[in-house]
Design an enzyme around this catalytic site. Structure first.
Site, PDB file in Angstrom:
ATOM      1  CG  HIS A   1      36.447  24.576  -0.599  1.00 29.18           C
ATOM      2  ND1 HIS A   1      36.450  23.968   0.644  1.00 29.18           N
ATOM      3  CD2 HIS A   1      35.676  23.785  -1.388  1.00 29.18           C
ATOM      4  CE1 HIS A   1      35.719  22.862   0.602  1.00 29.18           C
ATOM      5  NE2 HIS A   1      35.244  22.728  -0.623  1.00 29.18           N
TER       6      HIS A   1
ATOM      7  NE  ARG B   1      29.625  17.651   7.808  1.00 27.86           N
ATOM      8  CZ  ARG B   1      30.628  17.511   6.953  1.00 27.86           C
ATOM      9  NH1 ARG B   1      30.663  18.220   5.844  1.00 27.86           N
ATOM     10  NH2 ARG B   1      31.606  16.675   7.201  1.00 27.86           N
TER      11      ARG B   1
ATOM     12  CG  ASP C   1      32.996  20.332   3.916  1.00 28.92           C
ATOM     13  OD1 ASP C   1      33.199  19.141   4.205  1.00 28.92           O
ATOM     14  OD2 ASP C   1      33.689  20.961   3.087  1.00 28.92           O
TER      15      ASP C   1
ATOM     16  CE  LYS D   1      41.707  19.667   9.612  1.00 26.29           C
ATOM     17  NZ  LYS D   1      42.511  18.574  10.202  1.00 26.29           N
ATOM     18  CG  HIS D   2      40.552  23.303   6.029  1.00 29.64           C
ATOM     19  ND1 HIS D   2      41.916  23.176   5.936  1.00 29.64           N
ATOM     20  CD2 HIS D   2      40.059  22.047   6.129  1.00 29.64           C
ATOM     21  CE1 HIS D   2      42.238  21.889   5.942  1.00 29.64           C
ATOM     22  NE2 HIS D   2      41.134  21.184   6.050  1.00 29.64           N
TER      23      HIS D   2
ATOM     24  CD  GLU E   1      34.805  17.467   7.640  1.00 31.86           C
ATOM     25  OE1 GLU E   1      35.111  16.338   7.211  1.00 31.86           O
ATOM     26  OE2 GLU E   1      34.686  18.471   6.902  1.00 31.86           O
TER      27      GLU E   1
ATOM     28  CG  ASP F   1      34.881  11.586   4.057  1.00 30.86           C
ATOM     29  OD1 ASP F   1      34.938  11.570   2.810  1.00 30.86           O
ATOM     30  OD2 ASP F   1      34.458  12.565   4.699  1.00 30.86           O
TER      31      ASP F   1
END
Length: 514
Positions: A144, A224, A226, A229-230, A250, A318
């Site tokens: 994004h 890494r 981010d 899964k999106h 992630e 988080d």
């Protein structure tokens, strides 16, 4: 091929003559041997002391030069790699949720975040790590971009995707709908994250070319990823192949089978199924959390292609700091032992070794130059000790086999868990520094040594009996291998453990491992 090998050999000889030791490229098998220190660039180290109130959610001045100046602090704790927050340029200005100091609100993939330094500074950081034999993992965001005004998004400010057609249509995420997870937008009406259309052939080619050039230019050793899964699963193999380095994604879920499915598309993942229950095990009233941790560890080891390539962590930006949940030092020692000694690549979030106690975002993200880099702190020194034990085991005669062996976890009562990994048995407890002792009995054919204390534990009638005092962790290794591999050479006591005097007492028959 012969000519290529000759050139490579010549390069290595010339490098040695010039006093430069070239670091070998690190594949996924090399990464499983590393120990990672994770940090937010803006909050870890700065080149000048500035005030920082994390509740402002604003840039505090941390930068890549500052990290270089603190590599001794990280390396002396036993870490062999660092994972830094995203390096690309983010949107500017204040929003309802503060500024983009964390790096997860991109604007321009092709430029670096000027708050953290220059291209030369990032390359200098990579070079400084490599000169020490250490490695660089960089957080990567490609799912994004970011927009502070959801009603009037100016797509022209983004690079390289500067047209509305480069993005999926705006829609709210429905967690139960896989397609929605992949194509709808993360965020709220105050800050939204326009979702890049990763089904578009132009987008795919551009992102693959971007990551290839990005990794090469800044000498990055691992990624890494981010919000993995999106993005559809089938996007990631080509992306990681283009990068040419280890990818750890992630995929935030606690269900082991669904989680492990993702390892078919990238080398490793953050081990959320274990982290979710293990971090709760430090809470005093959560008596059954170690049982749940053992179950989660075994399920992940069973379902995943290779649990030794996962990243195990207990703290993150988080999540609450463990010391906010329980400040008992022995409980925090056990948590660090689990973090460093079970399956996968250990990841320790900056300040965990200083027992920082922020309970939530943003106070769990303080500036380290204000909290302090205390190298004499008890958990800092303990972390260095366990990291050294892990490193020595990896470098031992059977180290390659040991690091690839999957852990089998066994709960013993509600407050003790044993982790079997090859010849090593690690004892984890969560009841803390109270006047209580546990005597654990288990079948054994040879004496063991606690590598944390260099204490010999004898075997009588094929039964090994050891006492846990004050909730202390243990790392047991066979006596013969201890002698062979040079552990405890100057410290080993040839006497049985001598129990102390305690008010409480529990005797537990340990598991029969046969």
């Amino acid at each position: 091929m012969k000519h290529h090998k000759m050139l490579l050999k010549t390069f290595k000889v010339l490098s040695l003559l010039l006093g430069v030791i070239p670091i070998e490229a690190l594949d996924k098998h090399g990464w499983r041997k590393q120990s990672i220190y994770s940090l937010l660039t803006d909050r870890f180290a700065t080149t000048e002391s500035v005030n920082c109130n994390p509740e402002d959610r604003a840039y505090c001045g941390g930068n890549w030069k500052g990290i270089i100046n603190k590599l001794d602090y990280i390396q002396n704790m036993g870490f062999t790699a660092i994972w830094i927050s995203p390096v690309i340029k983010n949107i500017e200005g204040a929003t309802k949720y503060g500024e983009a100091y964390h790096g997860y609100w991109p604007q321009d993939l092709l430029s670096l975040n000027p708050h953290f330094g220059t291209e030369e500074d990032l390359i200098d950081l990579s070079d400084a790590l490599h000169e020490r034999g250490m490695y660089l993992m960089v957080d990567t965001v490609v799912n994004h971009m970011a927009a502070p005004d959801t009603r009037n998004i100016d797509f022209s400010i983004y690079s390289p995707f500067n047209k509305e057609e480069h993005y999926h249509p705006m829609c709210p995420i429905i967690q139960s709908d896989p397609l929605s997870l992949e194509q709808c937008w993360i965020g709220t009406e105050d800050v939204t994250l326009p979702d890049v259309d990763t089904e578009n052939p132009f987008i795919i080619e551009t992102l693959y070319n971007f990551i290839h050039d990005h990794v090469k230019k800044f000498k990055i050793d691992g990624l890494r990823i981010d919000a993995a899964k999106h993005v559809r699963q089938t996007f990631w193999p080509g992306f990681c192949e283009a990068a040419g380095v280890y990818c750890q994604g992630e995929e935030w879920t606690g269900e082991a089978a669904a989680f492990c499915e993702w390892q078919g598309f990238m080398d490793g993942l953050h081990n959320f199924p274990v982290q979710g229950v293990a971090s709760e095990a430090v809470i005093p009233v959560n008596d059954r959390a170690l049982r749940k941790t053992a179950i989660a560890m075994n399920l992940v080891a069973h379902h995943c292609i290779d649990s030794t390539l996962l990243g195990l962590f207990l703290e993150s930006q988080d999540a609450p700091r463990l010391a906010a949940l329980n400040n008992d030092f022995n409980v925090l020692k056990n948590a660090m032992t689990l973090n460093l000694m079970s399956d996968g690549i250990p990841i320790v979030f900056y300040g965990q070794e200083q027992m920082l106690d922020g309970s939530h975002d943003p106070i769990n993200r303080p500036a380290m130059w204000i909290t302090g880099y205390h190298t004499e702190g008890p958990l800092y020194k303990y972390t260095a000790k366990v990291n050294q034990i892990r490193r020595d085991l990896i470098n031992s005669q059977d180290g390659e086999e040991w690091i690839r062996t999957r852990t089998h976890a066994i709960p013993v009562g509600d407050n003790v868990m044993l982790m079997y990994k090859g010849p090593v048995i690690t004892f984890i407890t969560n009841y803390g520094s109270v006047n209580k002792e546990y005597i654990i009995k288990m079948p054994a054919s040879e004496p063991m040594v606690d590598l944390l204390t260099c204490t010999l534990i004898e075997v009588e009638n094929e039964i090994l009996k050891t006492t846990i005092h004050l909730g202390e962790p243990k790392i047991l290794y066979p006596y013969k291998l201890t002698m062979r591999d040079g552990f405890c050479a100057d410290k080993l006591s040839l006497q049985d453990e001598i129990p102390g005097v305690f008010m409480g007492h529990n005797e537990i028959n340990g598991p029969d491992k046969k």
